[in-house]
Design an enzyme around this catalytic site. Structure first.
Site, short mmCIF file in Angstrom:
data_model
loop_
_atom_site.label_atom_id
_atom_site.label_comp_id
_atom_site.label_asym_id
_atom_site.label_seq_id
_atom_site.Cartn_x
_atom_site.Cartn_y
_atom_site.Cartn_z
N ASP A 9 0.86 -1.18 0.00
CA ASP A 9 0.00 0.00 0.00
C ASP A 9 0.90 1.24 0.00
OD1 ASP A 9 -1.62 2.12 0.70
OD2 ASP A 9 -2.60 1.06 2.36
N ILE A 10 0.77 2.07 -1.00
CA ILE A 10 1.68 3.22 -1.14
C ILE A 10 1.53 4.21 0.02
CG2 ILE A 10 0.20 4.72 -2.56
CD1 ILE A 10 2.76 5.21 -4.30
N GLY A 31 -9.61 3.77 -5.66
CA GLY A 31 -8.25 3.26 -5.86
C GLY A 31 -7.21 3.97 -5.01
N VAL A 32 -6.08 4.21 -5.61
CA VAL A 32 -4.96 4.80 -4.88
C VAL A 32 -5.29 6.24 -4.47
CG1 VAL A 32 -3.59 5.63 -6.84
CG2 VAL A 32 -2.45 4.75 -4.86
N ASP A 33 -6.04 6.94 -5.28
CA ASP A 33 -6.47 8.32 -4.98
C ASP A 33 -7.29 8.35 -3.68
OD1 ASP A 33 -6.89 11.02 -5.41
OD2 ASP A 33 -8.33 10.76 -7.05
N THR A 120 -3.40 1.93 -14.26
CA THR A 120 -3.61 0.48 -14.45
C THR A 120 -4.81 -0.07 -13.69
OG1 THR A 120 -2.18 -0.16 -12.61
CG2 THR A 120 -1.13 0.08 -14.78
N GLY A 121 -5.57 0.82 -13.04
CA GLY A 121 -6.77 0.39 -12.33
C GLY A 121 -7.99 0.82 -13.11
N TYR A 123 -8.46 3.19 -15.02
CA TYR A 123 -8.19 3.69 -16.37
C TYR A 123 -7.72 2.63 -17.36
CZ TYR A 123 -9.14 8.48 -14.83
OH TYR A 123 -9.74 9.62 -14.36
N1 AR6 Z 1 -1.32 1.47 -2.97
C1 AR6 Z 1 -0.70 1.16 -4.14
N2 AR6 Z 1 -1.36 0.87 -5.27
C2 AR6 Z 1 -2.72 0.88 -5.21
C3 AR6 Z 1 -3.45 1.21 -4.04
C4 AR6 Z 1 -2.68 1.51 -2.87
N3 AR6 Z 1 -3.26 1.83 -1.70
N4 AR6 Z 1 -4.79 1.14 -4.32
C5 AR6 Z 1 -4.90 0.78 -5.61
N5 AR6 Z 1 -3.67 0.62 -6.16
P1 AR6 Z 1 -6.35 3.38 -9.77
P2 AR6 Z 1 -6.05 4.86 -12.32
C6 AR6 Z 1 -3.28 0.27 -7.54
O1 AR6 Z 1 -7.69 2.89 -10.17
O2 AR6 Z 1 -6.16 3.60 -13.09
C7 AR6 Z 1 -9.50 6.97 -9.19
O3 AR6 Z 1 -10.83 6.85 -8.82
C8 AR6 Z 1 -4.30 -0.42 -8.41
O4 AR6 Z 1 -4.26 -1.83 -8.17
O5 AR6 Z 1 -6.13 3.88 -8.39
O6 AR6 Z 1 -4.97 5.83 -12.66
C9 AR6 Z 1 -9.09 8.41 -9.53
O7 AR6 Z 1 -9.85 9.35 -8.82
C10 AR6 Z 1 -3.77 -0.09 -9.80
O8 AR6 Z 1 -2.73 -0.99 -10.18
O9 AR6 Z 1 -5.87 4.61 -10.72
C11 AR6 Z 1 -9.34 8.48 -11.01
O10 AR6 Z 1 -10.66 8.80 -11.31
C12 AR6 Z 1 -3.13 1.30 -9.61
O11 AR6 Z 1 -3.04 1.51 -8.20
C13 AR6 Z 1 -9.05 7.08 -11.49
O12 AR6 Z 1 -9.32 6.23 -10.39
C14 AR6 Z 1 -3.91 2.43 -10.25
O13 AR6 Z 1 -5.30 2.23 -10.08
C15 AR6 Z 1 -7.62 6.89 -11.90
O14 AR6 Z 1 -7.44 5.59 -12.40
#
Ligand code: AR6
Length: 168
Positions: A9-10, A31-33, A120-121, A123
Site C-alpha cells: 500500500d503506497i 483506488g490509490v487516490d 492500471t486500475g 483507467y
Molecule cells: N497502494 C498502491 N497501489 C494501489 C493502491 C494503494 N493503496 N490502491 C490501488 N492501487 P487506480 P487509475 C493500484 O484505479 O487507473 C480513481 O478513482 C491499483 O491496483 O487507483 O490511474 C481516480 O480518482 C492499480 O494498479 O488509478 C481516477 O478517477 C493502480 O493503483 C481514477 O481512479 C492504479 O489504479 C484513476 O485511475
C-alpha cells in the site's frame, strides 16, 4: 537512481514524494487516490479546492502533474498526476505522467519518490504496457537529485510483471 519494486500500500511507504494517480478534478476518487486522500486527511481536499480556484480552474490535464503538501502521509509532498484512459487517450501521455512527476520531485529537492502503477486500475492500462513505459522512462532519466525510485504494486500479479519487465 536506484529502482526498488515493492508490493503493498503506497500510503504506508516512506518517501520524500508520493505520487497519486488522480482524477483531473483533483477532488479524490477510488483506488490509490481514495487511499491517499483518506490517509492524508481532510486538509488535502481543502488544498486541492484552493489549487483549483487559484491555478487550475479547468482541472489538471492528462499527463501533467501538480504538488500539494502530504499532511498525514509519511512524505514531504504528494505529486498528483492524471493518467490516460486506456481506451480513449494516447498512451504516450502515461510517459508524461512519470517524467513530469520526476521533474517536480527534483524541483522540490526530493531524494526519494514512490509511484503507484498509474492508470492500471480504473483507467484500464494493461500492467505489461505500464511496466514497459516505466522501464523506458527510468532507463533514460538521469538525476543528480533523486537517489531512489520506489515502484509500489498492489497485487502479487502486478508485482511479478514489474519484476520481470524491469529486470529484463
Ligand atoms: N497502494 C498502491 N497501489 C494501489 C493502491 C494503494 N493503496 N490502491 C490501488 N492501487 P487506480 P487509475 C493500484 O484505479 O487507473 C480513481 O478513482 C491499483 O491496483 O487507483 O490511474 C481516480 O480518482 C492499480 O494498479 O488509478 C481516477 O478517477 C493502480 O493503483 C481514477 O481512479 C492504479 O489504479 C484513476 O485511475
Amino acid at each position: 537512481m536506484k529502482i526498488i519494486i515493492l508490493k503493498g500500500d503506497i500510503t504506508k511507504v516512506k518517501a520524500d514524494a508520493i505520487v497519486n494517480a488522480a482524477h483531473h478534478t483533483l477532488m479524490g476518487g477510488g483506488g490509490v487516490d481514495g487511499a491517499i486522500h483518506r490517509t492524508a486527511g481532510s486538509e488535502l481536499i481543502e488544498e486541492c479546492i484552493q489549487l483549483r480556484k487559484d491555478k487550475l480552474p479547468d482541472g489538471l490535464k492528462t499527463g501533467e502533474a501538480v504538488v500539494t503538501k502530504a499532511y498525514n502521509l509519511p512524505a514531504k509532498i504528494i505529486i498528483h498526476t492524471v493518467g490516460p484512459r486506456f481506451y480513449s487517450d494516447n498512451l504516450d501521455l502515461l510517459k508524461n505522467c512519470y517524467i513530469n512527476s520526476l521533474k517536480l520531485a527534483e524541483d522540490n529537492a526530493c531524494k526519494t519518490i514512490a509511484f503507484p502503477a498509474i492508470a492500471t486500475g480504473a483507467y484500464g492500462t494493461p500492467i505489461e504496457k505500464s511496466a514497459e513505459i516505466v522501464k523506458d522512462v527510468l532507463d533514460n532519466y538521469k538525476s543528480n537529485i533523486i537517489k531512489e525510485v520506489i515502484l509500489v504494486l498492489y497485487s502479487d500479479e502486478y508485482f511479478n510483471v514489474y519484476n520481470r519487465v524491469l529486470k529484463e
